[in-house]
Design a protein around this motif. Structure first.
Motif, PDB file in Angstrom:
ATOM      1  N   SER A 104     -12.308  -4.349  -9.956  1.00 49.85           N
ATOM      2  CA  SER A 104     -11.684  -5.664  -9.767  1.00 49.85           C
ATOM      3  C   SER A 104     -10.234  -5.667 -10.267  1.00 49.85           C
ATOM      4  N   PRO A 105      -9.437  -6.615  -9.796  1.00 46.67           N
ATOM      5  CA  PRO A 105      -8.068  -6.751 -10.319  1.00 46.67           C
ATOM      6  C   PRO A 105      -8.055  -6.983 -11.828  1.00 46.67           C
ATOM      7  N   ASP A 106      -9.000  -7.772 -12.351  1.00 48.79           N
ATOM      8  CA  ASP A 106      -9.044  -7.980 -13.807  1.00 48.79           C
ATOM      9  C   ASP A 106      -9.238  -6.664 -14.558  1.00 48.79           C
ATOM     10  N   MET A 107     -10.085  -5.804 -14.010  1.00 53.88           N
ATOM     11  CA  MET A 107     -10.314  -4.497 -14.652  1.00 53.88           C
ATOM     12  C   MET A 107      -9.025  -3.676 -14.644  1.00 53.88           C
ATOM     13  N   ILE A 108      -8.328  -3.720 -13.516  1.00 59.47           N
ATOM     14  CA  ILE A 108      -7.058  -2.973 -13.410  1.00 59.47           C
ATOM     15  C   ILE A 108      -6.067  -3.499 -14.440  1.00 59.47           C
ATOM     16  N   LYS A 109      -5.959  -4.800 -14.494  1.00 62.43           N
ATOM     17  CA  LYS A 109      -5.030  -5.443 -15.436  1.00 62.43           C
ATOM     18  C   LYS A 109      -5.369  -5.055 -16.875  1.00 62.43           C
ATOM     19  N   SER A 110      -6.668  -4.951 -17.171  1.00 62.74           N
ATOM     20  CA  SER A 110      -7.079  -4.655 -18.552  1.00 62.74           C
ATOM     21  C   SER A 110      -6.719  -3.239 -18.993  1.00 62.74           C
ATOM     22  N   THR A 111      -6.366  -2.376 -18.045  1.00 57.64           N
ATOM     23  CA  THR A 111      -5.946  -1.019 -18.435  1.00 57.64           C
ATOM     24  C   THR A 111      -4.496  -1.003 -18.909  1.00 57.64           C
ATOM     25  N   GLY A 112      -3.759  -2.062 -18.584  1.00 55.13           N
ATOM     26  CA  GLY A 112      -2.328  -2.084 -18.899  1.00 55.13           C
ATOM     27  C   GLY A 112      -1.469  -1.953 -17.651  1.00 55.13           C
ATOM     28  N   ALA A 113      -2.108  -1.804 -16.494  1.00 55.61           N
ATOM     29  CA  ALA A 113      -1.341  -1.693 -15.241  1.00 55.61           C
ATOM     30  C   ALA A 113      -0.758  -3.048 -14.857  1.00 55.61           C
ATOM     31  N   GLN A 114       0.371  -2.998 -14.148  1.00 57.23           N
ATOM     32  CA  GLN A 114       1.039  -4.242 -13.737  1.00 57.23           C
ATOM     33  C   GLN A 114       1.023  -4.448 -12.229  1.00 57.23           C
ATOM     34  N   TYR A 115       0.722  -3.397 -11.474  1.00 58.57           N
ATOM     35  CA  TYR A 115       0.849  -3.472 -10.012  1.00 58.57           C
ATOM     36  C   TYR A 115      -0.427  -3.003  -9.325  1.00 58.57           C
ATOM     37  N   VAL A 116      -0.576  -3.407  -8.074  1.00 61.32           N
ATOM     38  CA  VAL A 116      -1.582  -2.794  -7.209  1.00 61.32           C
ATOM     39  C   VAL A 116      -1.017  -2.698  -5.791  1.00 61.32           C
ATOM     40  N   ILE A 117      -1.220  -1.558  -5.166  1.00 63.31           N
ATOM     41  CA  ILE A 117      -0.858  -1.402  -3.750  1.00 63.31           C
ATOM     42  C   ILE A 117      -1.989  -1.977  -2.917  1.00 63.31           C
ATOM     43  N   LEU A 118      -1.652  -2.800  -1.942  1.00 60.86           N
ATOM     44  CA  LEU A 118      -2.664  -3.307  -1.000  1.00 60.86           C
ATOM     45  C   LEU A 118      -2.179  -3.117   0.426  1.00 60.86           C
ATOM     46  N   GLY A 119      -3.113  -2.834   1.321  1.00 62.07           N
ATOM     47  CA  GLY A 119      -2.768  -2.734   2.734  1.00 62.07           C
ATOM     48  C   GLY A 119      -2.174  -1.408   3.152  1.00 62.07           C
ATOM     49  N   HIS A 120      -2.334  -0.386   2.307  1.00 63.61           N
ATOM     50  CA  HIS A 120      -1.839   0.926   2.736  1.00 63.61           C
ATOM     51  C   HIS A 120      -2.534   1.309   4.045  1.00 63.61           C
ATOM     52  N   SER A 121      -1.823   2.001   4.911  1.00 65.15           N
ATOM     53  CA  SER A 121      -2.391   2.313   6.232  1.00 65.15           C
ATOM     54  C   SER A 121      -3.663   3.157   6.117  1.00 65.15           C
ATOM     55  N   GLU A 122      -3.751   3.970   5.038  1.00 65.01           N
ATOM     56  CA  GLU A 122      -4.982   4.763   4.884  1.00 65.01           C
ATOM     57  C   GLU A 122      -6.176   3.864   4.570  1.00 65.01           C
ATOM     58  N   ARG A 123      -5.949   2.775   3.863  1.00 67.40           N
ATOM     59  CA  ARG A 123      -7.022   1.797   3.620  1.00 67.40           C
ATOM     60  C   ARG A 123      -7.344   1.041   4.906  1.00 67.40           C
ATOM     61  N   ARG A 124      -6.303   0.700   5.655  1.00 60.03           N
ATOM     62  CA  ARG A 124      -6.544  -0.028   6.908  1.00 60.03           C
ATOM     63  C   ARG A 124      -7.326   0.858   7.887  1.00 60.03           C
ATOM     64  N   THR A 125      -6.957   2.131   7.973  1.00 61.41           N
ATOM     65  CA  THR A 125      -7.556   3.005   8.976  1.00 61.41           C
ATOM     66  C   THR A 125      -8.934   3.515   8.558  1.00 61.41           C
ATOM     67  N   TYR A 126      -9.025   4.097   7.344  1.00 60.50           N
ATOM     68  CA  TYR A 126     -10.279   4.762   6.968  1.00 60.50           C
ATOM     69  C   TYR A 126     -11.331   3.793   6.422  1.00 60.50           C
ATOM     70  N   TYR A 127     -10.873   2.679   5.858  1.00 54.29           N
ATOM     71  CA  TYR A 127     -11.824   1.743   5.230  1.00 54.29           C
ATOM     72  C   TYR A 127     -11.825   0.393   5.937  1.00 54.29           C
ATOM     73  N   LEU A 128     -11.196   0.385   7.112  1.00 54.92           N
ATOM     74  CA  LEU A 128     -11.233  -0.772   8.018  1.00 54.92           C
ATOM     75  C   LEU A 128     -10.827  -2.077   7.342  1.00 54.92           C
ATOM     76  N   GLU A 129      -9.828  -2.011   6.476  1.00 58.24           N
ATOM     77  CA  GLU A 129      -9.362  -3.237   5.829  1.00 58.24           C
ATOM     78  C   GLU A 129      -8.458  -3.995   6.794  1.00 58.24           C
ATOM     79  N   ASP A 130      -8.840  -5.223   7.096  1.00 57.29           N
ATOM     80  CA  ASP A 130      -8.020  -6.002   8.032  1.00 57.29           C
ATOM     81  C   ASP A 130      -7.163  -7.023   7.259  1.00 57.29           C
ATOM     82  N   ASN A 131      -6.375  -7.768   8.004  1.00 56.59           N
ATOM     83  CA  ASN A 131      -5.438  -8.679   7.356  1.00 56.59           C
ATOM     84  C   ASN A 131      -6.154  -9.748   6.529  1.00 56.59           C
TER      85      ASN A 131
END
Ligand code: PEP
Length: 252
Positions: free
Chosen positions: A81-108
């Motif tokens: 989850s985003p909360d888990m990511i945030k709890s590591t100290g990270a500030q960013y997340v990439i979303l919508g990378h073409s590899e996610r759109r293509t291989y994991y069928l993530e739509d808009n």
């Protein structure tokens, strides 16, 4: 002045020890060069985040993930989850990378849901868009990017959009060695900025950082980054070698 950013997308590369070593060497470099113009973000695999976070001490050096879940918590085996990511100290997340759109069928629609959730968790989002080769050849690249942004991003309020960086990544240029020409990049970046202006206002459009991604390397970064609407890069392959990555950051 809008932010200039160089973000490295490590994809599914480097085991934990190798990742820590790479992060250390990049941090050491920027500790000695505190005047780097661009903000630098290392987008590592999930399992590296908590180990890399305490290493990144240099000025303007940040940490990001490459994806997040579309639900805040619960019975979603294998998701992060985003909360888990945030709890590591990270500030960013990439979303919508073409590899996610293509291989994991993530739509808009799912990307919009993830974006809203990530922003609500306090993460900044690097939102990727871009056309495939056939779409460019058919002259549909502007329409494709417009739909991705309208459906994925433009439901946000102006205040929320301030936490978003857009990355234009022509899919035909990702990992292929083919790069958009600086003119092609500028043309699309200007188009995206104009879309933001129409949807929001001139101030929001002038403030949003738009990165170019697709086979960016030390030999072509300077020319691409010199274009007025290109505010930096999202770097894949060349982010895996410290020398190449820092040379791209130094291209500003
Ligand atoms: C990317 O994966 O976002 C990317 C731009 O990859 P590469 O630089 O390897 O083309």
């Amino acid at each position: 002045m809008r932010k200039q950013i160089v973000a490295g997308n490590w994809k599914m590369n480097k085991n934990l020890q190798e990742g820590i070593e790479l992060a250390k060497s990049i941090n050491d470099y920027f500790m000695e060069k505190p005047a780097a113009k661009a903000e630098v973000i290392l987008c590592t695999p999930f399992i590296h985040l908590a180990g890399v976070a305490p290493i990144l001490k240099a000025n303007k050096l940040f940490l990001g993930a490459q994806n997040c879940a579309s639900e805040p918590s619960g019975a979603y085996t294998g998701e992060i989850s985003p909360d888990m990511i945030k709890s590591t100290g990270a500030q960013y997340v990439i979303l919508g990378h073409s590899e996610r759109r293509t291989y994991y069928l993530e739509d808009n629609a799912i990307l919009n849901k993830k974006t809203v959730l990530a922003l609500n968790s306090g993460l900044n989002v690097i939102f990727c868009c871009g056309e495939v080769k056939e779409e460019r050849e058919a002259g549909k690249h502007f329409d494709v990017v417009k739909t991705q942004l309208k459906e994925g991003l433009f439901t946000l309020k102006a205040e929320e959009l301030k936490k978003v960086v857009i990355a234009y990544e022509p899919v035909w240029a990702i990992g292929t060695g083919l790069t958009a020409s600086p003119e092609q990049a500028q043309e699309m970046h200007k188009y995206i900025r104009d879309l933001v202006k129409t949807q929001y206002c001139e101030t929001v459009a002038n403030g949003i950082t738009i990165l170019y991604g697709g086979s960016c390397k030390p030999s072509n970064a300077r020319e691409i980054f010199s274009k007025p609407d290109v505010d930096g890069g999202l770097i894949g392959g060349a982010a895996l070698k410290k020398e190449d990555f820092v040379a791209i950051v130094e291209a500003f």
